[in-house]
Design an enzyme around this catalytic site. Structure first.
Site, PDB file in Angstrom:
ATOM      1  N   SER A 232       0.809  -1.220   0.000  1.00 13.24           N
ATOM      2  CA  SER A 232       0.000   0.000   0.000  1.00 13.24           C
ATOM      3  C   SER A 232       0.847   1.276   0.000  1.00 13.24           C
ATOM      4  O   SER A 232       0.325   2.345  -0.297  1.00 13.24           O
ATOM      5  CB  SER A 232      -0.929   0.003   1.212  1.00 13.24           C
ATOM      6  OG  SER A 232      -0.167  -0.182   2.388  1.00 13.24           O
TER       7      SER A 232
ATOM      8  N   ASP B 256      -3.369   7.951   7.837  1.00  9.86           N
ATOM      9  CA  ASP B 256      -4.164   7.038   8.659  1.00  9.86           C
ATOM     10  C   ASP B 256      -3.203   6.385   9.656  1.00  9.86           C
ATOM     11  O   ASP B 256      -2.118   6.899   9.879  1.00  9.86           O
ATOM     12  CB  ASP B 256      -4.945   6.041   7.788  1.00  9.86           C
ATOM     13  CG  ASP B 256      -4.030   5.142   6.958  1.00  9.86           C
ATOM     14  OD1 ASP B 256      -2.804   5.119   7.234  1.00  9.86           O
ATOM     15  OD2 ASP B 256      -4.536   4.458   6.054  1.00  9.86           O
TER      16      ASP B 256
ATOM     17  N   HIS C 287      -0.116   4.868   7.087  1.00  6.82           N
ATOM     18  CA  HIS C 287       0.489   5.416   5.873  1.00  6.82           C
ATOM     19  C   HIS C 287       0.864   6.875   6.014  1.00  6.82           C
ATOM     20  O   HIS C 287       0.101   7.665   6.576  1.00  6.82           O
ATOM     21  CB  HIS C 287      -0.493   5.272   4.698  1.00  6.82           C
ATOM     22  CG  HIS C 287      -0.897   3.853   4.475  1.00  6.82           C
ATOM     23  ND1 HIS C 287      -2.120   3.363   4.880  1.00  6.82           N
ATOM     24  CD2 HIS C 287      -0.236   2.824   3.923  1.00  6.82           C
ATOM     25  CE1 HIS C 287      -2.194   2.079   4.573  1.00  6.82           C
ATOM     26  NE2 HIS C 287      -1.062   1.720   3.991  1.00  6.82           N
TER      27      HIS C 287
END
Ligand SMILES: *[C@@H]1O[C@H](CO)[C@@H](O)[C@H](O)[C@H]1NC(C)=O
Ligand SMILES: *[C@@H]1O[C@H](CO)[C@@H](O)[C@H](O)[C@H]1NC(C)=O
Ligand SMILES: *[C@@H]1O[C@H](CO)[C@@H](O)[C@H](O)[C@H]1NC(C)=O
Length: 362
Positions: free
Chosen positions: A38, A326, A329
């Site tokens: 991610s 978040d 990240h």
């Protein structure tokens, strides 16, 4: 009279400098291939059945065009910034939607929650593990060959491309540290698990080398014990982080360094580098990032997608001050800081043995 000739001279100098700038405007590598999780995913998870997705507000709130693009941050991610620093004037397309000639300048295979191990992340749903990303790269190579209709012509630019890989965090976050879903921590000591990961990664990096990759930048794993998600789960030691998690990761990072030395010694033409996430995330030039103990967006508690932003909730305003968007990240500003130091090392420990800027010059 002098003024007329001065003008001509100035015009002439302008034309010359413009043509030099246009030569400089070529990217420093013909193509850039991105593998990982991610931290670099730019939309590959959008159509997978998984809760590890980011194609919803407030993700993308600062992205210049299509905000629901699937990046796990408020704006651009690390791979976007590295592409910019390399001189690409457009985004590298995600594998899931890349079509036609655009694949000639590279493809992004990154997938949220993917790991070195195939089973990593399964509790959140589907994801494209590193092994699957390598299979997807084979498909890309066949497509490129078809486009160019000439194997020789395919081979040589693929040697000169840049390859970056950001993988391994989820083998801890969404595997070893979650005994409820994954048995690995019952089966292996932290040291043994790190060895298993690095052995598997070694096989995967050899496959990539076999596909013609020569300039390969491998990110090690950063200080996972300092992520807001981990400190909220396990508490903080005097360092402000969960020390035991950072200690697990350090075992992996030490073994990874041995692997990279080994690959550079034994594989013909190989130039693997390590981008040292521990070093890159500490010290350094001023970034304005002052808030690192909590996320900018409101995060989901107690669900499968725990730690991701809650859909539709307005995030913090001062996004330029937050390290984390978040619970996992970096914000766009955080990603820019990381990308800059990956491209041009600030501390000698940022990149081993050289940074991306030097790597692409070989
Ligand atoms: C393939 O490309 C190489 C390098 O560009 C060139 O020298 C060669 O003639 C090409 N071969 C064919 C069959 O087009
Ligand atoms: C860190 O905190 C944990 C949990 O509070 C504790 O068990 C551990 O001993 C601490 N480690 C250090 C090095 O202080
Ligand atoms: C990464 O950086 C840290 C310091 O920030 C250093 O202790 C460590 O040895 C470095 N690792 C590598 C592989 O260079």
């Amino acid at each position: 009279m002098s003024s007329f000739y001065d003008h001509i001279l100035i015009w002439f100098i302008l034309m010359i400098s413009r043509s030099i700038l246009m030569v400089k405007g070529q990217p420093q590598v013909p193509c850039y291939f991105i593998f990982g999780d991610s931290l670099v995913d730019n939309g590959n998870n959008n159509n997978l059945i998984t809760s590890a997705k980011a194609n919803y507000f407030p993700y993308g709130i600062d992205f210049p065009t299509d905000s629901q693009n699937g990046r796990f941050t408020n704006g651009k991610n690390k791979a976007d910034f590295i592409a910019e620093l390399l001189g690409f004037n457009d985004f590298i397309p995600p594998y899931s939607t890349a079509r036609g000639n655009e694949i000639l300048r590279g493809v992004n295979y990154g997938s949220g929650v993917a790991g070195i191990l195939d089973e990593t992340g399964y509790a959140l749903g589907d994801r494209i593990s590193l092994n699957r990303q390598l299979l997807n790269h084979q498909v890309t190579m066949r497509r490129i060959t078809t486009i160019l209709r000439n194997i020789t012509a395919t081979r040589s630019p693929l040697n000169n491309c840049l390859y970056t890989i950001d993988i391994g965090s989820n083998d801890y976050l969404n595997n070893y540290l979650q005994p409820r879903f994954y048995p690995s921590s019952l089966l292996y000591t932290p040291d043994r698990f790190a060895t298993l990961l690095v052995q598997q990664y070694g096989r995967q990096l050899r496959i990539l080398h076999g596909f013609g990759a020569r300039k390969v930048a491998v990110s090690n794993i950063g200080l996972l014990g300092c992520l807001p998600e981990i400190t909220s789960l396990f508490g903080r030691n005097a360092s402000g982080c969960a020390d035991f998690v950072n200690n697990y990761v350090e075992l992996y990072n030490q073994k990874l360094k041995v692997l990279i030395d080994n690959l550079n010694t034994n594989l013909p033409g190989a130039r693997f580098i390590i981008l040292n996430q521990t070093s890159i995330s500490t010290g350094g030039p001023p970034t304005g990032l002052t808030i690192f103990d909590r996320p900018c967006c409101m995060v989901l508690p107690n669900t499968r997608a725990k730690g991701q932003c809650i859909k539709g909730q307005i995030p913090c305003n001062n996004r330029n001050q937050y390290v984390f968007f978040d619970n996992f990240h970096p914000t766009e500003v955080g990603n820019l800081a990381i990308a800059r130091r990956s491209y041009t090392a600030f501390a000698p420990t940022d990149a081993y043995p050289v940074d991306i800027r030097r790597l692409v010059q070989f």
